[in-house]
Design a protein around this motif. Structure first.
Motif, short mmCIF file in Angstrom:
data_model
loop_
_atom_site.label_atom_id
_atom_site.label_comp_id
_atom_site.label_asym_id
_atom_site.label_seq_id
_atom_site.Cartn_x
_atom_site.Cartn_y
_atom_site.Cartn_z
N VAL A 142 -5.10 -4.33 -6.25
CA VAL A 142 -5.86 -5.48 -6.73
C VAL A 142 -5.52 -6.66 -5.83
N ASP A 143 -6.55 -7.36 -5.37
CA ASP A 143 -6.34 -8.56 -4.55
C ASP A 143 -5.47 -9.54 -5.34
N GLU A 144 -4.34 -9.89 -4.78
CA GLU A 144 -3.41 -10.75 -5.52
C GLU A 144 -3.28 -12.14 -4.94
N ARG A 203 0.84 -1.21 0.00
CA ARG A 203 0.00 0.00 0.00
C ARG A 203 0.87 1.26 0.00
N LYS A 204 1.92 1.24 0.80
CA LYS A 204 2.82 2.39 0.88
C LYS A 204 3.49 2.64 -0.48
N PHE A 205 3.94 1.56 -1.14
CA PHE A 205 4.53 1.68 -2.46
C PHE A 205 3.51 2.29 -3.43
N ALA A 206 2.27 1.81 -3.39
CA ALA A 206 1.23 2.31 -4.31
C ALA A 206 0.98 3.80 -4.08
N ARG A 207 0.93 4.23 -2.82
CA ARG A 207 0.72 5.66 -2.54
C ARG A 207 1.88 6.50 -3.05
N PRO A 224 -12.93 -5.17 -12.61
CA PRO A 224 -12.10 -4.06 -12.13
C PRO A 224 -12.52 -3.53 -10.75
N HIS A 225 -12.20 -4.30 -9.72
CA HIS A 225 -12.49 -3.88 -8.34
C HIS A 225 -11.38 -2.93 -7.88
N ARG A 226 -11.78 -1.74 -7.51
CA ARG A 226 -10.81 -0.72 -7.09
C ARG A 226 -10.65 -0.75 -5.58
N ILE A 227 -9.44 -1.03 -5.14
CA ILE A 227 -9.11 -0.98 -3.72
C ILE A 227 -8.16 0.19 -3.55
N THR A 228 -8.51 1.10 -2.65
CA THR A 228 -7.70 2.29 -2.42
C THR A 228 -6.40 1.92 -1.71
N PRO A 229 -5.29 2.48 -2.17
CA PRO A 229 -4.00 2.19 -1.52
C PRO A 229 -3.96 2.68 -0.07
#
Length: 169
Positions: free
Chosen positions: A121-123, A104-108, A164-169
């Motif tokens: 995205v759920d991996e 999440r930190k990387f994505a932000r 396309p499920h959007r999960i917020t970072p």
């Protein structure tokens, strides 16, 4: 294209393809870059939303979960994505781990560095599935230079195309 020609093409497409398979001619093509985050290495894949493909790239080295941002931004500049997807490694009970928080930190940071929309995205199980797919390809004498983490990033893209499920970072 003249209106009559456009109508003819539309009619021809309806004859050739069932309605459920007709492409939305007004759909916006997006270049999407997906990341299978890791602390030592990161898989990357790039795809085009209009044709829903995925192209695994070379593994990207990480130092304790931190990329060399200059090198990563060069790759971003080369591919010019409109959207980023970052795999969110959830536990099977939906709980998050230290690796989830780091992803999440990387994505932000990625969103902050590039100002490009970034979703998680759920991996779950993508790396396992990628390793199985890769073993099959290797047994057939194919994909000798593709790494499981980059293939897993490609699976994130395929998952996004389906739902396309959007999960917020």
């Amino acid at each position: 294209m003249k209106k009559s020609a456009s109508i003819q093409v539309g009619l021809l497409m309806r004859l050739v393809m069932p309605d459920s398979d007709i492409l939305d001619m007004n759909a916006t093509a997006q270049t999407i870059m997906a990341f299978d985050f890791g602390t030592q290495k990161m898989g990357i894949a790039v795809g085009q939303s209009l044709i829903q493909n995925s192209n695994p790239l070379a593994l990207f080295p990480m130092k304790d979960g931190i990329p060399n941002w200059d090198d990563l931004l060069k790759i971003v500049k080369q591919w010019q994505p409109n959207l980023f997807l970052v795999g969110l490694p959830l536990n099977m009970d939906d709980s998050e781990s230290d690796l989830s928080r780091r992803a999440r930190k990387f994505a932000r940071r990625l969103r902050h560095q590039t100002n490009i929309d970034t979703w998680m995205v759920d991996e779950r199980l993508t790396t396992r599935d990628a390793r199985q797919d890769l073993m099959k390809l290797h047994a057939q004498g194919q994909a000798k230079h593709i790494q499981a983490d980059s293939l897993a990033a490609g699976l994130l893209l395929e998952s996004w195309y389906r739902e396309p499920h959007r999960i917020t970072p």
